[in-house]
Design an enzyme around this catalytic site. Structure first.
Site, short mmCIF file in Angstrom:
data_model
loop_
_atom_site.label_atom_id
_atom_site.label_comp_id
_atom_site.label_asym_id
_atom_site.label_seq_id
_atom_site.Cartn_x
_atom_site.Cartn_y
_atom_site.Cartn_z
N SER A 101 0.83 -1.20 0.00
CA SER A 101 0.00 0.00 0.00
C SER A 101 0.86 1.26 0.00
O SER A 101 1.83 1.37 0.76
CB SER A 101 -0.90 -0.01 1.24
OG SER A 101 -1.70 1.14 1.28
N THR A 155 -1.25 0.61 -8.12
CA THR A 155 -2.46 0.85 -8.92
C THR A 155 -2.22 1.97 -9.93
O THR A 155 -2.59 1.86 -11.10
CB THR A 155 -3.65 1.20 -8.01
OG1 THR A 155 -3.85 0.13 -7.08
CG2 THR A 155 -4.91 1.41 -8.81
#
Length: 656
Positions: free
Chosen positions: A356, A361
């Protein structure tokens, strides 16, 4: 003048002359009334039944080989679902009927499907649940699930863009400490247990207690939602999954996240390979052995079942199935990966690994490339395939400018978890953390304009490991040897910024084996060995890309510009970075290029960007020590013939 004419004149209105020339009847432009005698009949005309997708057999065809009728096929579906919901103490499944209990049942119901109880288990002849029918809402469409959620689930609303806003209850994230895996004769040797492992054991008996509790809860309801779907876009290796849940929110979430079958595939679905019983609204019994809270997420790999109690967070289903794939796929010599993947117009595929905040992404979503998937993949002998049928994107601080594809994907059909919106306009405020910081959007992958459908691609050319190094000592990009790729893949490093007690913010190293330690089932070295074998066989190159700090640690230096990182990624995709001149760094022994088009050359070697060279060396050695300490848990595990591979990986780490 008559009194009528006088009245019309006073009001200034002319007298209306009615034309009675056609049989003394005025012109009638009305339409015929509806062909219904009751309001229910009228509503039945509003929706037409779905046409069967299987062609009607030829009259001359041999009846013995004719496909079953629609009614027979629906009966078979209900029998299969009843078998899934069978109580192992009573020995039979519930009586089922298809359709919404608020409307007339769509099909005739099926009575109990008998299951043989486990040896020595008492069989109870009758119960309250056996006297009622449970309505099955089977593979509903998003529109139908919207109706169910808005009508029956408090906290469900349609937002201004058409997405369905929902609440996941008290739990707004996963509960890894409450996840259990049955330890039996098979898993005892296969799975990774002990220090560093995410697998917390439970026994078969405890699993069956929780399974019975979940099944009893679901069977007590007036209706349950059932999804029959697939995992893995590779048709040769796809897995059939059945999800039984009590909430429309959960059903729509899995509709989006799993691969949606065609009507033809659904008709021939048969028995699932894996079943989830989501009774998340009902707690587990805290007096049950192994239970530490009212929440329990239980995996039984031998039974191919998963039970959820005490949490309504939908991500437990998605990641639970990912854990299952991390077990099933390697048994087929297929590597399961927690990664993003995209493909260029020439067919070159890249894998993106990262925890994260590393930009996985953002960097895998590229308008010049096709998106294969954003999170979960398999690498088989034929190439790469996406495990899922959708994307599960973070929404906190989402903006149209930063993430246009995700922003535009939030429309009708998308599930928005735990977001806050304006009560009148229903416009979502993505900066609001009132419910949780872990706000999410779940949508089908086809909502992304440049998605590659079907979500498969050839063998990867590049394997990119992303790290957000808040210590500021890793280079913006390094070319890795095969052993270094395995070392950094097993390490799964990034550094987060966390507040200390005195308020000063300093970097905190985070290591997650294989960039997804919470989901892997086998020892990390097994996945690393498979990765190395596939990279070597298909000629893929490993890269370590730092998206974190340069010129000093967090608070001193500055974050590497996204534009520079994109230029680095572009150079990897094009192959030009393979032809650059390289030099080796100290301690980590990383190969760094001397120049990249569009990137300032002085930032490519981190030592150049630090004003205080002593501080740089001190920080470099500190990070190297953290890597070394983290890797000690893996040192004792033998890999390869005569343990040569383990020694090679260890030698690829930092050298003091």
């Amino acid at each position: 003048m008559t009194s009528n004419e006088e009245a019309a004149g006073r009001q200034g209105l002319p007298k209306i002359q009615t034309d009675k020339s056609h049989d003394e009847i005025c012109h009638d432009d009305s339409v015929p009334t509806v062909k219904a005698q009751t309001i229910d009949e009228l509503h039945s005309l509003q929706m037409k039944k779905s046409a069967p997708s299987t062609p009607t057999p030829d009259k001359t065809q041999d009846v013995a080989f004719a496909p079953p009728s629609g009614q027979e096929r629906q009966k078979q579906q209900l029998q299969s679902i009843s078998a899934s919901l069978a109580s192992l103490t009573r020995g039979y499944g519930p009586k089922l009927v298809k359709g919404d209990p608020a409307r007339k049942a769509e099909t005739a119901g099926v009575s109990h499907v008998t299951q043989h109880p486990a040896h020595g288990t008492p069989t109870i002849s009758v119960s309250d649940s056996s006297l009622k029918f449970t309505h099955v809402l089977y593979n509903l469409s998003p529109a139908e699930l919207y109706e169910q959620a808005i009508k029956y689930e408090k906290g469900s609303f349609i937002t201004s863009t058409g997405a369905l806003a929902t609440l996941s209850g008290a739990k707004t994230g996963r509960s890894p400490k409450d996840k259990r895996v049955v330890k039996d004769e098979t898993t005892q040797d296969d799975l990774w247990w002990g220090k560093g492992s995410p697998n917390i054991e439970m026994d078969e008996q405890t699993f069956m207690v929780n399974r019975e509790r979940a099944v009893d809860y679901l069977n007590s309801l007036e209706k349950v939602f059932v999804n029959d779907q697939f995992l893995n876009w590779d048709p040769q290796n796809r897995i059939k999954v059945r999800i039984v849940s009590a909430r429309a929110y959960h059903s729509l979430f899995m509709h989006n996240m799993c691969i949606r079958p065609t009507p033809e595939e659904l008709e021939n679905f048969g028995t699932p390979d894996f079943t989830i019983y989501n009774a998340g609204q009902f707690p587990c019994n805290r007096y049950t052995h192994y239970m530490t809270s009212s929440t329990s997420i239980d995996l039984n790999l031998a039974r191919r079942e998963m039970v959820i109690l005490g949490t309504q967070y939908a991500g437990e289903m998605k990641k639970g199935l990912f854990s299952v794939m991390h077990y099933l796929m390697p048994k087929r010599q297929i590597l399961s990966l927690h990664s993003g993947s995209n493909m260029g117009k020439d067919g070159d595929v890249a894998l993106f690994f990262g925890l994260s905040g590393t930009g996985k992404t953002t960097l895998s979503t590229d308008h010049n490339r096709f998106l294969i998937g954003d999170d979960e993949h398999c690498w088989s002998d034929t190439g790469v395939s996406n495990i899922e049928g959708g994307c599960y994107a973070k929404c906190i601080d989402l903006s149209r400018e930063k993430e246009p594809d995700i922003w535009n994907a939030i429309k009708f059909g998308t599930v928005l978890e735990n977001v806050v919106f304006e009560e009148h306009t229903r416009e979502v405020d993505y900066t609001d953390k009132s419910v949780t910081e872990n706000t999410r959007a779940a949508y089908p992958i086809e909502f992304i304009p440049n998605a590659k459908l079907p979500c498969v691609g050839p063998h990867p050319k590049n394997v990119i490991l992303l790290a957000c190094d808040a210590f500021g000592v890793l280079p913006p990009v390094s070319k890795l040897s095969l052993a270094q790729t395995m070392y950094h893949f097993i390490s799964g490093y990034t550094a987060l910024v966390a507040g200390t007690e005195d308020g000063i913010k300093e970097p905190q190293a985070t290591f997650s084996a294989c960039f997804g330690a919470a989901f892997i089932m086998l020892h990390p070295t097994k996945y690393a060995a498979m990765l190395a074998e596939k990279m070597q066989k298909h000629g893929a190159t490993g890269w370590l890309v730092n998206t974190g700090w340069s010129g000093g640690r967090y608070g001193v230096g500055s974050r590497i510009k996204l534009a520079h990182t994109r230029k680095i990624i572009d150079a990897i995709h094009s192959g030009s970075l393979l032809n650059a001149n390289y030099k080796k760094t100290e301690v980590f022994g990383l190969e760094i290029p001397s120049e990249i088009e569009g990137v300032p050359s002085d930032i490519l070697d981190p030592v150049n960007t630090w004003a205080d060279k002593d501080a740089y060396n001190e920080t470099l050695l500190k990070l190297a020590g953290l890597f070394k300490n983290n890797f000690e848990v893996f040192v004792s595990h033998k890999i390869g013939i005569d343990n040569n591979l383990a020694e090679e990986i260890l030698a690829a780490g930092p050298v003091f």
